[in-house]
Enzyme design. Sequence first.
Site: not given
Ligand code: PLP
Length: 482
Positions: A68, A70, A245, A274, A277, A283
Amino acid sequence: MSDANSGSLVSSAYNQALEVIASVEPRIADATRQELADQRASLKLIASENYASPAVLLTMGTWLSDKYAEGTIGHRFYAGCQNVDTVEALAAEHARELFGAPYAYVQPHSGIDANLVAYWSILAHRVEGPWLEKVGAKNVNELSDEDWEKLRHEFGSQRLLGMSLDSGGHLTHGFRPNISGKMFHQQQYGTDPETGLLDYDVVRAKAKEFKPLVLVAGYSAYPRRINFAKMREIADEVGATLFVDMAHFAGLVAGKVFTGDENPVPFAHITATTTHKSLRGPRGGLLLAQEEYAPSVDRGCPMVLGGPLSHVMAAKAVALAEARRPEFQTYAQDVADNAQHLAEGFLSRGAKLVTGGTDNHIVLLDVTSFGLTGRQAESALLDAGVVTNRNSVPADPNGAWYTSGIRLGTPALTTRGFGKDEFDRVAELIVHVLQNTQPGTTKAGTPSQASYSLAEGVADKVKDASAEMLDKHPLYPGLELK
Ligand code: PLP
Protein backbone atom coordinates in the site's frame (compact mmCIF):
# COMPACT_ATOMS: atom_id res chain seq x y z
CA MET A 1 12.93 -5.93 -29.06
CA SER A 2 16.18 -6.87 -27.34
CA ASP A 3 17.20 -10.54 -27.09
CA ALA A 4 16.24 -10.69 -23.42
CA ASN A 5 12.78 -9.50 -24.46
CA SER A 6 12.12 -12.36 -26.90
CA GLY A 7 12.90 -16.02 -27.43
CA SER A 8 13.81 -18.73 -24.96
CA LEU A 9 14.24 -16.55 -21.88
CA VAL A 10 10.72 -15.23 -22.26
CA SER A 11 9.38 -18.73 -23.04
CA SER A 12 10.82 -20.17 -19.87
CA ALA A 13 9.62 -17.19 -17.80
CA TYR A 14 6.02 -17.62 -18.97
CA ASN A 15 5.99 -21.41 -18.94
CA GLN A 16 7.18 -21.47 -15.36
CA ALA A 17 4.78 -18.73 -14.32
CA LEU A 18 1.86 -20.56 -15.92
CA GLU A 19 2.86 -23.76 -14.16
CA VAL A 20 2.75 -21.96 -10.81
CA ILE A 21 -0.65 -20.42 -11.67
CA ALA A 22 -2.02 -23.77 -12.89
CA SER A 23 -1.11 -25.40 -9.59
CA VAL A 24 -3.74 -23.18 -7.93
CA GLU A 25 -6.35 -22.48 -10.63
CA PRO A 26 -5.62 -24.28 -13.90
CA ARG A 27 -8.55 -22.62 -15.67
CA ILE A 28 -6.88 -19.24 -15.31
CA ALA A 29 -3.66 -20.62 -16.79
CA ASP A 30 -5.71 -22.10 -19.65
CA ALA A 31 -7.55 -18.82 -20.34
CA THR A 32 -4.23 -16.97 -20.31
CA ARG A 33 -2.73 -19.41 -22.82
CA GLN A 34 -5.86 -19.22 -24.96
CA GLU A 35 -5.77 -15.42 -24.99
CA LEU A 36 -2.29 -15.52 -26.50
CA ALA A 37 -3.44 -18.00 -29.12
CA ASP A 38 -6.47 -15.83 -29.97
CA GLN A 39 -4.45 -12.62 -30.17
CA ARG A 40 -1.89 -14.34 -32.38
CA ALA A 41 -4.58 -15.59 -34.74
CA SER A 42 -6.56 -12.40 -35.29
CA LEU A 43 -6.09 -9.13 -37.11
CA LYS A 44 -6.20 -6.74 -34.18
CA LEU A 45 -7.35 -3.40 -35.53
CA ILE A 46 -8.85 -1.91 -32.38
CA ALA A 47 -7.33 1.57 -32.39
CA SER A 48 -6.92 1.66 -28.61
CA GLU A 49 -5.09 -1.66 -28.26
CA ASN A 50 -1.50 -2.72 -28.66
CA TYR A 51 0.93 -5.46 -27.59
CA ALA A 52 3.15 -4.50 -24.65
CA SER A 53 6.62 -6.01 -24.56
CA PRO A 54 7.35 -9.08 -22.40
CA ALA A 55 9.49 -6.83 -20.16
CA VAL A 56 6.49 -4.60 -19.51
CA LEU A 57 4.14 -7.54 -18.96
CA LEU A 58 6.52 -9.40 -16.67
CA THR A 59 7.09 -6.30 -14.55
CA MET A 60 3.42 -6.39 -13.55
CA GLY A 61 3.60 -9.87 -12.05
CA THR A 62 5.52 -9.11 -8.85
CA TRP A 63 5.19 -8.44 -5.15
CA LEU A 64 5.26 -4.71 -5.74
CA SER A 65 1.53 -5.36 -6.00
CA ASP A 66 1.41 -6.21 -2.30
CA LYS A 67 2.36 -2.77 -1.02
CA TYR A 68 0.00 0.00 0.00
CA ALA A 69 1.43 3.42 -0.86
CA GLU A 70 -1.30 6.06 -0.69
CA GLY A 71 0.10 9.55 -0.95
CA THR A 72 2.96 10.71 -3.10
CA ILE A 73 6.72 10.21 -3.44
CA GLY A 74 8.36 10.75 -0.03
CA HIS A 75 5.02 11.63 1.57
CA ARG A 76 3.01 8.44 2.08
CA PHE A 77 0.22 7.51 4.43
CA TYR A 78 1.93 4.11 4.97
CA ALA A 79 5.32 3.04 6.29
CA GLY A 80 7.93 1.14 4.29
CA CYS A 81 7.36 2.72 0.88
CA GLN A 82 11.02 3.31 -0.03
CA ASN A 83 10.96 0.92 -3.00
CA VAL A 84 7.64 2.24 -4.27
CA ASP A 85 9.17 5.73 -4.04
CA THR A 86 12.03 4.52 -6.26
CA VAL A 87 9.60 3.00 -8.74
CA GLU A 88 7.25 5.98 -8.88
CA ALA A 89 10.11 8.50 -9.11
CA LEU A 90 11.65 6.58 -12.01
CA ALA A 91 8.37 6.30 -13.89
CA ALA A 92 7.71 10.02 -13.39
CA GLU A 93 11.24 10.92 -14.49
CA HIS A 94 10.91 8.86 -17.68
CA ALA A 95 7.53 10.50 -18.37
CA ARG A 96 8.92 14.02 -17.85
CA GLU A 97 11.95 13.35 -20.03
CA LEU A 98 10.02 11.57 -22.75
CA PHE A 99 7.39 14.28 -23.11
CA GLY A 100 9.45 17.30 -22.05
CA ALA A 101 6.98 18.09 -19.27
CA PRO A 102 7.79 20.01 -16.07
CA TYR A 103 5.80 17.56 -13.93
CA ALA A 104 4.41 14.00 -14.28
CA TYR A 105 2.03 11.99 -12.11
CA VAL A 106 2.02 8.27 -12.86
CA GLN A 107 -0.51 6.90 -10.38
CA PRO A 108 -3.80 6.89 -12.33
CA HIS A 109 -5.09 3.36 -12.84
CA SER A 110 -6.59 4.14 -16.24
CA GLY A 111 -7.36 6.93 -18.68
CA ILE A 112 -10.72 7.73 -17.12
CA ASP A 113 -9.10 7.96 -13.69
CA ALA A 114 -6.44 10.28 -15.09
CA ASN A 115 -9.15 12.54 -16.51
CA LEU A 116 -10.96 12.63 -13.19
CA VAL A 117 -7.75 13.66 -11.44
CA ALA A 118 -7.32 16.41 -14.06
CA TYR A 119 -10.85 17.77 -13.48
CA TRP A 120 -10.50 17.58 -9.73
CA SER A 121 -7.15 19.32 -9.76
CA ILE A 122 -8.41 22.10 -12.03
CA LEU A 123 -11.32 22.66 -9.64
CA ALA A 124 -8.98 22.51 -6.64
CA HIS A 125 -6.52 24.96 -8.22
CA ARG A 126 -8.96 27.40 -9.73
CA VAL A 127 -11.97 27.24 -7.42
CA GLU A 128 -11.04 25.82 -4.02
CA GLY A 129 -7.66 27.58 -3.71
CA PRO A 130 -8.94 31.10 -4.44
CA TRP A 131 -12.02 30.47 -2.28
CA LEU A 132 -9.94 29.46 0.74
CA GLU A 133 -7.78 32.51 0.24
CA LYS A 134 -10.83 34.75 0.03
CA VAL A 135 -12.24 33.53 3.36
CA GLY A 136 -8.81 33.26 4.99
CA ALA A 137 -8.85 29.47 5.59
CA LYS A 138 -5.85 27.14 5.18
CA ASN A 139 -7.91 24.12 4.14
CA VAL A 140 -11.52 22.99 3.75
CA ASN A 141 -11.68 21.62 7.29
CA GLU A 142 -11.39 25.16 8.62
CA LEU A 143 -14.45 26.38 6.73
CA SER A 144 -17.69 27.16 8.55
CA ASP A 145 -20.67 25.07 7.44
CA GLU A 146 -21.99 28.07 5.57
CA ASP A 147 -18.74 28.69 3.68
CA TRP A 148 -18.40 24.99 2.97
CA GLU A 149 -21.84 24.94 1.33
CA LYS A 150 -20.89 27.99 -0.71
CA LEU A 151 -17.70 26.28 -1.87
CA ARG A 152 -19.64 23.14 -2.83
CA HIS A 153 -21.98 25.31 -4.84
CA GLU A 154 -19.01 26.99 -6.57
CA PHE A 155 -17.52 23.59 -7.35
CA GLY A 156 -20.76 22.47 -8.93
CA SER A 157 -21.28 25.64 -10.98
CA GLN A 158 -18.28 25.42 -13.28
CA ARG A 159 -18.36 24.98 -17.05
CA LEU A 160 -16.62 22.59 -19.39
CA LEU A 161 -16.44 22.63 -23.18
CA GLY A 162 -15.33 19.45 -24.96
CA MET A 163 -15.64 17.64 -28.26
CA SER A 164 -18.93 15.80 -28.78
CA LEU A 165 -18.98 12.04 -28.71
CA ASP A 166 -20.18 11.61 -32.28
CA SER A 167 -17.43 13.91 -33.55
CA GLY A 168 -14.82 11.68 -31.92
CA GLY A 169 -14.62 12.99 -28.34
CA HIS A 170 -14.56 10.71 -25.30
CA LEU A 171 -17.41 10.23 -22.88
CA THR A 172 -15.31 11.82 -20.12
CA HIS A 173 -15.22 15.07 -22.11
CA GLY A 174 -18.60 16.22 -20.80
CA PHE A 175 -20.94 13.52 -22.15
CA ARG A 176 -24.12 13.84 -20.06
CA PRO A 177 -24.37 10.24 -18.80
CA ASN A 178 -20.73 10.38 -17.65
CA ILE A 179 -19.79 12.01 -14.34
CA SER A 180 -17.98 14.77 -16.29
CA GLY A 181 -21.33 15.81 -17.75
CA LYS A 182 -22.78 16.08 -14.25
CA MET A 183 -19.84 17.65 -12.40
CA PHE A 184 -19.86 20.51 -14.87
CA HIS A 185 -22.34 22.54 -16.82
CA GLN A 186 -21.19 21.27 -20.16
CA GLN A 187 -21.40 22.19 -23.79
CA GLN A 188 -19.81 20.49 -26.73
CA TYR A 189 -18.20 21.48 -29.98
CA GLY A 190 -18.52 19.26 -33.02
CA THR A 191 -16.84 18.92 -36.36
CA ASP A 192 -17.83 20.49 -39.66
CA PRO A 193 -20.85 18.54 -41.02
CA GLU A 194 -19.44 18.63 -44.57
CA THR A 195 -15.75 17.89 -44.03
CA GLY A 196 -15.83 16.16 -40.64
CA LEU A 197 -12.92 18.42 -39.62
CA LEU A 198 -12.53 20.49 -36.48
CA ASP A 199 -13.29 24.16 -37.15
CA TYR A 200 -11.28 26.31 -34.74
CA ASP A 201 -13.43 29.37 -35.46
CA VAL A 202 -16.49 27.47 -34.30
CA VAL A 203 -14.66 26.29 -31.16
CA ARG A 204 -13.58 29.88 -30.48
CA ALA A 205 -17.09 31.26 -30.96
CA LYS A 206 -18.56 28.60 -28.62
CA ALA A 207 -15.87 29.26 -26.04
CA LYS A 208 -16.48 33.01 -26.15
CA GLU A 209 -20.17 32.54 -25.69
CA PHE A 210 -20.00 29.81 -23.01
CA LYS A 211 -16.85 30.95 -21.16
CA PRO A 212 -15.83 27.54 -19.80
CA LEU A 213 -13.47 27.02 -16.89
CA VAL A 214 -12.15 23.94 -18.73
CA LEU A 215 -11.56 23.59 -22.46
CA VAL A 216 -10.99 19.94 -23.37
CA ALA A 217 -9.13 18.85 -26.49
CA GLY A 218 -8.42 15.29 -27.52
CA TYR A 219 -10.35 12.39 -28.98
CA SER A 220 -11.09 8.69 -29.23
CA ALA A 221 -12.20 8.57 -32.82
CA TYR A 222 -11.14 11.68 -34.72
CA PRO A 223 -8.81 10.63 -37.53
CA ARG A 224 -6.92 13.91 -37.72
CA ARG A 225 -4.33 15.93 -35.83
CA ILE A 226 -5.19 18.91 -33.64
CA ASN A 227 -3.45 22.26 -33.55
CA PHE A 228 -2.93 22.67 -29.81
CA ALA A 229 -1.36 26.12 -30.14
CA LYS A 230 -4.72 27.29 -31.49
CA MET A 231 -6.62 25.52 -28.72
CA ARG A 232 -4.41 27.23 -26.12
CA GLU A 233 -4.99 30.58 -27.79
CA ILE A 234 -8.74 30.02 -27.49
CA ALA A 235 -8.42 28.90 -23.87
CA ASP A 236 -6.40 32.03 -23.04
CA GLU A 237 -8.91 34.30 -24.76
CA VAL A 238 -11.67 33.10 -22.43
CA GLY A 239 -9.60 32.43 -19.32
CA ALA A 240 -10.07 28.64 -19.52
CA THR A 241 -7.71 25.92 -18.41
CA LEU A 242 -6.68 23.83 -21.42
CA PHE A 243 -6.91 20.14 -20.64
CA VAL A 244 -5.72 17.74 -23.34
CA ASP A 245 -6.61 14.08 -23.28
CA MET A 246 -3.99 12.44 -25.50
CA ALA A 247 -4.94 8.90 -24.45
CA HIS A 248 -5.09 7.78 -28.06
CA PHE A 249 -2.15 9.50 -29.63
CA ALA A 250 0.40 9.67 -26.79
CA GLY A 251 2.60 7.23 -28.72
CA LEU A 252 2.73 9.62 -31.66
CA VAL A 253 3.72 12.46 -29.32
CA ALA A 254 6.33 10.27 -27.58
CA GLY A 255 7.65 9.10 -30.95
CA LYS A 256 7.99 12.71 -32.21
CA VAL A 257 5.49 12.30 -35.02
CA PHE A 258 3.35 15.05 -33.50
CA THR A 259 5.68 17.97 -32.93
CA GLY A 260 5.36 21.77 -32.81
CA ASP A 261 1.73 22.86 -32.64
CA GLU A 262 0.59 19.22 -32.80
CA ASN A 263 2.35 18.35 -29.54
CA PRO A 264 -0.09 19.19 -26.73
CA VAL A 265 2.36 19.04 -23.83
CA PRO A 266 3.81 22.57 -24.01
CA PHE A 267 0.40 24.14 -24.67
CA ALA A 268 -1.91 22.33 -22.26
CA HIS A 269 -2.07 23.26 -18.60
CA ILE A 270 -2.71 19.58 -17.94
CA THR A 271 -2.30 16.64 -20.32
CA ALA A 272 -3.63 13.18 -19.50
CA THR A 273 -3.04 9.90 -21.25
CA THR A 274 -3.50 6.19 -21.03
CA THR A 275 -0.30 4.19 -21.13
CA HIS A 276 -1.60 1.13 -22.98
CA LYS A 277 -2.73 2.40 -26.37
CA SER A 278 -0.26 3.81 -28.90
CA LEU A 279 2.23 4.31 -26.04
CA ARG A 280 2.45 0.48 -25.78
CA GLY A 281 2.77 0.19 -22.01
CA PRO A 282 0.74 -1.50 -19.27
CA ARG A 283 -2.95 -0.68 -18.78
CA GLY A 284 -2.94 2.60 -16.88
CA GLY A 285 -2.88 6.36 -17.05
CA LEU A 286 -0.65 9.31 -16.31
CA LEU A 287 -0.79 13.08 -16.17
CA LEU A 288 1.62 15.78 -17.24
CA ALA A 289 1.19 19.29 -15.93
CA GLN A 290 2.62 22.75 -15.85
CA GLU A 291 4.20 23.62 -12.50
CA GLU A 292 1.25 25.68 -11.26
CA TYR A 293 -1.03 22.61 -11.40
CA ALA A 294 1.52 20.15 -9.92
CA PRO A 295 0.51 20.56 -6.26
CA SER A 296 -3.16 19.81 -6.94
CA VAL A 297 -2.46 16.92 -9.36
CA ASP A 298 -0.10 15.43 -6.80
CA ARG A 299 -3.02 15.00 -4.41
CA GLY A 300 -4.82 12.75 -6.91
CA CYS A 301 -4.45 9.85 -4.47
CA PRO A 302 -6.29 9.71 -2.10
CA MET A 303 -8.52 12.63 -3.16
CA VAL A 304 -9.73 10.92 -6.35
CA LEU A 305 -7.80 7.69 -6.77
CA GLY A 306 -7.43 4.55 -4.71
CA GLY A 307 -3.98 3.41 -3.62
CA PRO A 308 -1.39 3.31 -6.40
CA LEU A 309 -0.73 0.06 -8.22
CA SER A 310 3.00 -0.07 -7.64
CA HIS A 311 3.56 -3.05 -9.93
CA VAL A 312 1.84 -1.16 -12.76
CA MET A 313 3.81 2.03 -12.05
CA ALA A 314 6.93 -0.14 -12.38
CA ALA A 315 5.69 -1.42 -15.73
CA LYS A 316 4.99 2.17 -16.79
CA ALA A 317 8.63 3.00 -16.00
CA VAL A 318 9.79 0.11 -18.20
CA ALA A 319 7.45 1.06 -21.05
CA LEU A 320 8.45 4.73 -20.86
CA ALA A 321 12.11 3.72 -20.90
CA GLU A 322 11.36 1.73 -24.07
CA ALA A 323 9.57 4.73 -25.57
CA ARG A 324 12.66 6.89 -25.00
CA ARG A 325 14.69 4.66 -27.32
CA PRO A 326 15.19 5.67 -30.96
CA GLU A 327 13.38 2.50 -32.15
CA PHE A 328 10.17 3.88 -30.69
CA GLN A 329 10.33 6.90 -32.98
CA THR A 330 10.60 4.56 -35.96
CA TYR A 331 7.63 2.61 -34.62
CA ALA A 332 5.51 5.74 -34.15
CA GLN A 333 6.27 6.98 -37.66
CA ASP A 334 5.34 3.53 -39.01
CA VAL A 335 2.03 3.68 -37.12
CA ALA A 336 1.16 6.97 -38.85
CA ASP A 337 2.44 5.82 -42.28
CA ASN A 338 0.49 2.59 -41.99
CA ALA A 339 -2.72 4.48 -41.25
CA GLN A 340 -2.16 6.31 -44.53
CA HIS A 341 -1.67 3.00 -46.35
CA LEU A 342 -4.81 1.59 -44.78
CA ALA A 343 -6.82 4.69 -45.73
CA GLU A 344 -5.50 4.61 -49.29
CA GLY A 345 -6.41 0.92 -49.47
CA PHE A 346 -10.02 1.78 -48.63
CA LEU A 347 -10.28 4.87 -50.82
CA SER A 348 -8.85 3.06 -53.85
CA ARG A 349 -11.64 0.47 -53.42
CA GLY A 350 -14.36 3.10 -53.27
CA ALA A 351 -15.02 3.00 -49.52
CA LYS A 352 -16.03 6.15 -47.63
CA LEU A 353 -13.90 7.50 -44.78
CA VAL A 354 -14.89 10.14 -42.25
CA THR A 355 -12.87 13.30 -43.11
CA GLY A 356 -11.78 11.58 -46.33
CA GLY A 357 -8.64 10.07 -44.79
CA THR A 358 -6.35 10.20 -41.79
CA ASP A 359 -3.20 11.84 -40.52
CA ASN A 360 -2.93 10.00 -37.21
CA HIS A 361 -3.31 6.31 -36.32
CA ILE A 362 -7.09 6.05 -36.81
CA VAL A 363 -9.18 5.31 -39.87
CA LEU A 364 -12.93 5.78 -39.45
CA LEU A 365 -14.79 3.81 -42.07
CA ASP A 366 -18.38 4.86 -42.82
CA VAL A 367 -20.17 1.56 -43.53
CA THR A 368 -23.51 3.02 -44.61
CA SER A 369 -22.36 2.78 -48.24
CA PHE A 370 -22.30 -1.01 -47.75
CA GLY A 371 -25.89 -0.81 -46.49
CA LEU A 372 -24.78 -1.85 -43.00
CA THR A 373 -24.78 -0.48 -39.47
CA GLY A 374 -21.55 -0.39 -37.51
CA ARG A 375 -22.85 -3.22 -35.37
CA GLN A 376 -23.48 -5.49 -38.37
CA ALA A 377 -20.10 -4.65 -39.88
CA GLU A 378 -18.28 -5.23 -36.58
CA SER A 379 -19.95 -8.65 -36.14
CA ALA A 380 -19.32 -9.83 -39.71
CA LEU A 381 -15.68 -8.76 -39.50
CA LEU A 382 -15.26 -10.59 -36.20
CA ASP A 383 -16.62 -13.77 -37.83
CA ALA A 384 -13.77 -13.39 -40.32
CA GLY A 385 -11.14 -12.92 -37.58
CA VAL A 386 -10.87 -9.16 -38.01
CA VAL A 387 -11.22 -7.46 -34.61
CA THR A 388 -12.49 -3.86 -34.83
CA ASN A 389 -15.02 -1.77 -32.98
CA ARG A 390 -18.12 0.00 -34.18
CA ASN A 391 -18.13 3.74 -33.73
CA SER A 392 -20.42 6.68 -34.30
CA VAL A 393 -19.83 8.94 -37.26
CA PRO A 394 -20.74 12.66 -37.09
CA ALA A 395 -24.55 13.12 -36.86
CA ASP A 396 -24.87 9.34 -36.85
CA PRO A 397 -28.28 8.20 -38.17
CA ASN A 398 -27.97 4.89 -36.27
CA GLY A 399 -27.22 6.38 -32.85
CA ALA A 400 -24.42 5.57 -30.40
CA TRP A 401 -25.30 1.87 -29.95
CA TYR A 402 -25.66 0.52 -33.49
CA THR A 403 -23.63 3.32 -35.13
CA SER A 404 -22.63 3.74 -38.77
CA GLY A 405 -18.87 3.44 -38.53
CA ILE A 406 -16.02 1.09 -37.90
CA ARG A 407 -12.97 2.49 -36.14
CA LEU A 408 -9.67 0.97 -37.16
CA GLY A 409 -6.20 1.65 -35.80
CA THR A 410 -2.70 0.68 -36.77
CA PRO A 411 -0.71 0.59 -33.47
CA ALA A 412 -1.10 -3.14 -32.74
CA LEU A 413 -0.40 -4.60 -36.17
CA THR A 414 2.47 -2.16 -36.64
CA THR A 415 4.00 -3.64 -33.47
CA ARG A 416 3.79 -7.04 -35.22
CA GLY A 417 5.68 -5.58 -38.19
CA PHE A 418 2.87 -5.04 -40.69
CA GLY A 419 3.75 -2.49 -43.38
CA LYS A 420 2.33 -0.98 -46.56
CA ASP A 421 1.54 -4.22 -48.41
CA GLU A 422 -0.11 -5.83 -45.43
CA PHE A 423 -2.27 -2.81 -44.64
CA ASP A 424 -3.38 -2.58 -48.24
CA ARG A 425 -4.32 -6.26 -48.06
CA VAL A 426 -6.16 -5.65 -44.77
CA ALA A 427 -8.26 -2.96 -46.47
CA GLU A 428 -8.97 -5.37 -49.33
CA LEU A 429 -10.09 -8.11 -46.94
CA ILE A 430 -12.33 -5.75 -44.94
CA VAL A 431 -14.00 -4.44 -48.08
CA HIS A 432 -14.47 -8.04 -49.24
CA VAL A 433 -16.22 -8.98 -45.98
CA LEU A 434 -18.47 -5.91 -46.01
CA GLN A 435 -19.40 -6.36 -49.66
CA ASN A 436 -20.46 -9.90 -48.83
CA THR A 437 -22.50 -9.03 -45.75
CA GLN A 438 -26.27 -8.56 -46.01
CA PRO A 439 -28.30 -6.73 -43.36
CA GLY A 440 -30.90 -8.96 -41.71
CA THR A 441 -34.50 -8.40 -40.70
CA THR A 442 -36.26 -8.51 -37.36
CA LYS A 443 -38.85 -11.18 -36.46
CA ALA A 444 -41.48 -8.66 -37.54
CA GLY A 445 -39.86 -8.47 -40.98
CA THR A 446 -38.56 -4.92 -40.61
CA PRO A 447 -34.88 -4.03 -41.28
CA SER A 448 -32.67 -5.03 -38.35
CA GLN A 449 -29.77 -2.89 -37.15
CA ALA A 450 -28.03 -5.88 -35.59
CA SER A 451 -28.61 -9.11 -37.52
CA TYR A 452 -26.74 -9.85 -40.72
CA SER A 453 -25.59 -12.71 -42.89
CA LEU A 454 -22.12 -13.19 -44.24
CA ALA A 455 -21.89 -15.09 -47.54
CA GLU A 456 -20.68 -18.67 -47.18
CA GLY A 457 -16.97 -19.28 -47.40
CA VAL A 458 -15.98 -15.61 -46.97
CA ALA A 459 -14.97 -15.91 -43.31
CA ASP A 460 -12.69 -18.89 -43.98
CA LYS A 461 -11.14 -17.28 -47.03
CA VAL A 462 -10.36 -14.10 -45.09
CA LYS A 463 -9.00 -16.05 -42.11
CA ASP A 464 -6.66 -17.99 -44.44
CA ALA A 465 -5.44 -14.80 -46.08
CA SER A 466 -4.90 -13.19 -42.66
CA ALA A 467 -3.07 -16.25 -41.35
CA GLU A 468 -0.48 -15.90 -44.10
CA MET A 469 0.31 -12.35 -43.00
CA LEU A 470 0.10 -13.12 -39.29
CA ASP A 471 2.48 -16.09 -39.63
CA LYS A 472 5.00 -13.85 -41.35
CA HIS A 473 4.78 -11.37 -38.47
CA PRO A 474 4.50 -13.44 -35.30
CA LEU A 475 3.37 -11.93 -32.04
CA TYR A 476 6.09 -12.32 -29.39
CA PRO A 477 8.52 -14.12 -31.70
CA GLY A 478 10.17 -17.10 -30.07
CA LEU A 479 7.63 -17.31 -27.25
CA GLU A 480 6.45 -20.90 -27.20
CA LEU A 481 4.01 -22.02 -24.54
CA LYS A 482 3.92 -25.64 -23.42
N1 PLP B 1 -9.64 9.08 -22.97
C1 PLP B 1 -9.74 8.71 -24.25
C2 PLP B 1 -9.58 9.77 -25.30
C3 PLP B 1 -9.98 7.38 -24.59
O1 PLP B 1 -10.10 7.04 -25.85
C4 PLP B 1 -10.12 6.44 -23.55
C5 PLP B 1 -10.37 5.00 -23.82
O2 PLP B 1 -11.00 4.54 -24.63
C6 PLP B 1 -10.03 6.86 -22.24
C7 PLP B 1 -9.78 8.19 -21.97
C8 PLP B 1 -10.26 5.92 -21.09
O3 PLP B 1 -9.20 5.08 -20.88
P1 PLP B 1 -9.35 3.85 -19.87
O4 PLP B 1 -10.15 2.82 -20.56
O5 PLP B 1 -7.94 3.43 -19.60
O6 PLP B 1 -10.01 4.36 -18.63
